[in-house]
Scaffold this active site. Sequence first.
Site, PDB file in Angstrom:
ATOM      1  N   ASP A 184       0.838  -1.178   0.100  1.00  0.00           N
ATOM      2  CA  ASP A 184      -0.102  -0.086  -0.105  1.00  0.00           C
ATOM      3  C   ASP A 184       0.868   1.180  -0.129  1.00  0.00           C
ATOM      4  O   ASP A 184       1.668   1.270   0.778  1.00  0.00           O
ATOM      5  CB  ASP A 184      -0.870   0.073   1.102  1.00  0.00           C
ATOM      6  CG  ASP A 184      -2.004   0.799   1.133  1.00  0.00           C
ATOM      7  OD1 ASP A 184      -3.163   0.629   1.137  1.00  0.00           O
ATOM      8  OD2 ASP A 184      -1.755   2.337   1.038  1.00  0.00           O
ATOM      9  N   HIS A 189     -10.143  -5.340  -3.563  1.00  0.00           N
ATOM     10  CA  HIS A 189      -8.745  -5.407  -2.689  1.00  0.00           C
ATOM     11  C   HIS A 189      -8.947  -6.111  -1.543  1.00  0.00           C
ATOM     12  O   HIS A 189      -9.635  -5.360  -0.634  1.00  0.00           O
ATOM     13  CB  HIS A 189      -7.831  -4.289  -3.013  1.00  0.00           C
ATOM     14  CG  HIS A 189      -8.519  -3.024  -2.391  1.00  0.00           C
ATOM     15  ND1 HIS A 189      -9.234  -2.405  -3.332  1.00  0.00           N
ATOM     16  CD2 HIS A 189      -8.314  -2.407  -1.272  1.00  0.00           C
ATOM     17  CE1 HIS A 189      -9.912  -1.463  -2.565  1.00  0.00           C
ATOM     18  NE2 HIS A 189      -9.245  -1.271  -1.397  1.00  0.00           N
ATOM     19  N   LEU A 190      -7.912  -7.037  -1.001  1.00  0.00           N
ATOM     20  CA  LEU A 190      -7.889  -7.472   0.308  1.00  0.00           C
ATOM     21  C   LEU A 190      -6.806  -6.799   0.924  1.00  0.00           C
ATOM     22  O   LEU A 190      -5.538  -7.145   0.537  1.00  0.00           O
ATOM     23  CB  LEU A 190      -7.603  -9.000   0.336  1.00  0.00           C
ATOM     24  CG  LEU A 190      -7.779  -9.877   1.806  1.00  0.00           C
ATOM     25  CD1 LEU A 190      -8.929  -9.478   2.451  1.00  0.00           C
ATOM     26  CD2 LEU A 190      -7.294 -11.099   1.459  1.00  0.00           C
ATOM     27  N   HIS A 191      -6.933  -6.004   2.081  1.00  0.00           N
ATOM     28  CA  HIS A 191      -5.750  -5.303   2.710  1.00  0.00           C
ATOM     29  C   HIS A 191      -5.204  -6.287   3.750  1.00  0.00           C
ATOM     30  O   HIS A 191      -6.115  -6.957   4.691  1.00  0.00           O
ATOM     31  CB  HIS A 191      -6.429  -4.134   3.851  1.00  0.00           C
ATOM     32  CG  HIS A 191      -6.744  -3.224   2.920  1.00  0.00           C
ATOM     33  ND1 HIS A 191      -6.181  -1.917   2.796  1.00  0.00           N
ATOM     34  CD2 HIS A 191      -8.204  -2.734   2.491  1.00  0.00           C
ATOM     35  CE1 HIS A 191      -6.744  -0.960   2.207  1.00  0.00           C
ATOM     36  NE2 HIS A 191      -8.154  -1.723   2.033  1.00  0.00           N
ATOM     37  N   ASN A 227     -12.993  -3.691   2.378  1.00  0.00           N
ATOM     38  CA  ASN A 227     -13.863  -2.444   2.403  1.00  0.00           C
ATOM     39  C   ASN A 227     -14.797  -2.412   1.324  1.00  0.00           C
ATOM     40  O   ASN A 227     -14.482  -2.807   0.256  1.00  0.00           O
ATOM     41  CB  ASN A 227     -13.348  -0.933   2.733  1.00  0.00           C
ATOM     42  CG  ASN A 227     -12.176  -0.978   3.885  1.00  0.00           C
ATOM     43  OD1 ASN A 227     -12.542  -1.566   4.754  1.00  0.00           O
ATOM     44  ND2 ASN A 227     -11.319  -0.408   3.714  1.00  0.00           N
ATOM     45  N   GLN A 237     -14.327   2.333   1.293  1.00  0.00           N
ATOM     46  CA  GLN A 237     -13.631   1.923  -0.155  1.00  0.00           C
ATOM     47  C   GLN A 237     -13.509   3.126  -0.823  1.00  0.00           C
ATOM     48  O   GLN A 237     -14.371   4.197  -1.269  1.00  0.00           O
ATOM     49  CB  GLN A 237     -14.625   1.102  -0.442  1.00  0.00           C
ATOM     50  CG  GLN A 237     -13.990   0.542  -2.096  1.00  0.00           C
ATOM     51  CD  GLN A 237     -14.714  -0.732  -2.777  1.00  0.00           C
ATOM     52  OE1 GLN A 237     -15.795  -1.011  -2.325  1.00  0.00           O
ATOM     53  NE2 GLN A 237     -14.064  -1.301  -3.767  1.00  0.00           N
TER      54      GLN A 237
HETATM   55  P1  AMP Z   1      -9.761   1.520   0.086  1.00  0.00           P
HETATM   56  O1  AMP Z   1      -9.802   2.649   0.837  1.00  0.00           O
HETATM   57  O2  AMP Z   1     -10.136  -0.150   0.852  1.00  0.00           O
HETATM   58  O3  AMP Z   1     -10.382   1.423  -1.222  1.00  0.00           O
HETATM   59  O4  AMP Z   1      -8.027   1.127  -0.050  1.00  0.00           O
HETATM   60  C1  AMP Z   1      -7.358   1.746  -1.341  1.00  0.00           C
HETATM   61  C2  AMP Z   1      -6.113   1.393  -0.734  1.00  0.00           C
HETATM   62  O5  AMP Z   1      -5.220   1.963  -1.950  1.00  0.00           O
HETATM   63  C3  AMP Z   1      -5.791   2.632   0.390  1.00  0.00           C
HETATM   64  O6  AMP Z   1      -5.114   2.237   1.490  1.00  0.00           O
HETATM   65  C4  AMP Z   1      -4.645   3.596  -0.525  1.00  0.00           C
HETATM   66  O7  AMP Z   1      -3.484   3.981   0.532  1.00  0.00           O
HETATM   67  C5  AMP Z   1      -4.084   2.534  -1.578  1.00  0.00           C
HETATM   68  N1  AMP Z   1      -3.627   3.059  -2.629  1.00  0.00           N
HETATM   69  C6  AMP Z   1      -3.926   4.154  -3.665  1.00  0.00           C
HETATM   70  N2  AMP Z   1      -3.232   4.403  -4.536  1.00  0.00           N
HETATM   71  C7  AMP Z   1      -1.961   3.444  -4.464  1.00  0.00           C
HETATM   72  C8  AMP Z   1      -1.193   3.250  -5.360  1.00  0.00           C
HETATM   73  N3  AMP Z   1      -0.716   3.843  -6.489  1.00  0.00           N
HETATM   74  N4  AMP Z   1      -0.408   1.950  -4.995  1.00  0.00           N
HETATM   75  C9  AMP Z   1      -0.509   1.262  -3.926  1.00  0.00           C
HETATM   76  N5  AMP Z   1      -1.658   1.603  -2.986  1.00  0.00           N
HETATM   77  C10 AMP Z   1      -2.401   2.586  -3.524  1.00  0.00           C
END
Ligand code: AMP
Length: 116
Positions: free
Chosen positions: A32, A102-104, A89, A96
């Site tokens: 991330d 995506h799985l965190h 999320n 989200q």
């Molecule tokens: P969500 O908020 O569950 O949709 O998670 C999206 C995640 O993507 C967040 O934790 C961001 O920090 C991450 N994110 C956004 N852009 C990038 C990127 N270019 N590379 C890696 N992670 C990213």
Amino acid sequence: MTEAGCLFCKISSGEINADVIFEADDVIAFRDINPQAPTHVLIIPRRHISTINDLVESDADIVGQLYLAARDIAGKEEIADAGYRAVMNCNAGAGQTVFHVHLHLLGGRNFTWPPG
Ligand code: AMP
Ligand code: ZN
């Protein structure tokens, strides 16, 4: 297969760089960009699926693959025994922001429950 303008489709195809740590035919994982824990990895299907709400029965295997990748990555990151979070999320109310499932995978520190 891919959705125009989708950030994670572009990471999956290599159009946008990311710190990729795991690649398989149908799944890819990368760190991330804004980590919320010492280990914070995002595990995604290569194929575009917007949210959990959009999953269909035939996606059961790919969802399983995301969790199997989480298990393997947790082992490699040495967070498996201490414990970790593996969460998705769904939609804005849950936080989200990128609409490609995506799985965190979060680990390397202790977490509280309930989550914020
Ligand atoms: P969500 O908020 O569950 O949709 O998670 C999206 C995640 O993507 C967040 O934790 C961001 O920090 C991450 N994110 C956004 N852009 C990038 C990127 N270019 N590379 C890696 N992670 C990213
Ligand atoms: Zn996508």
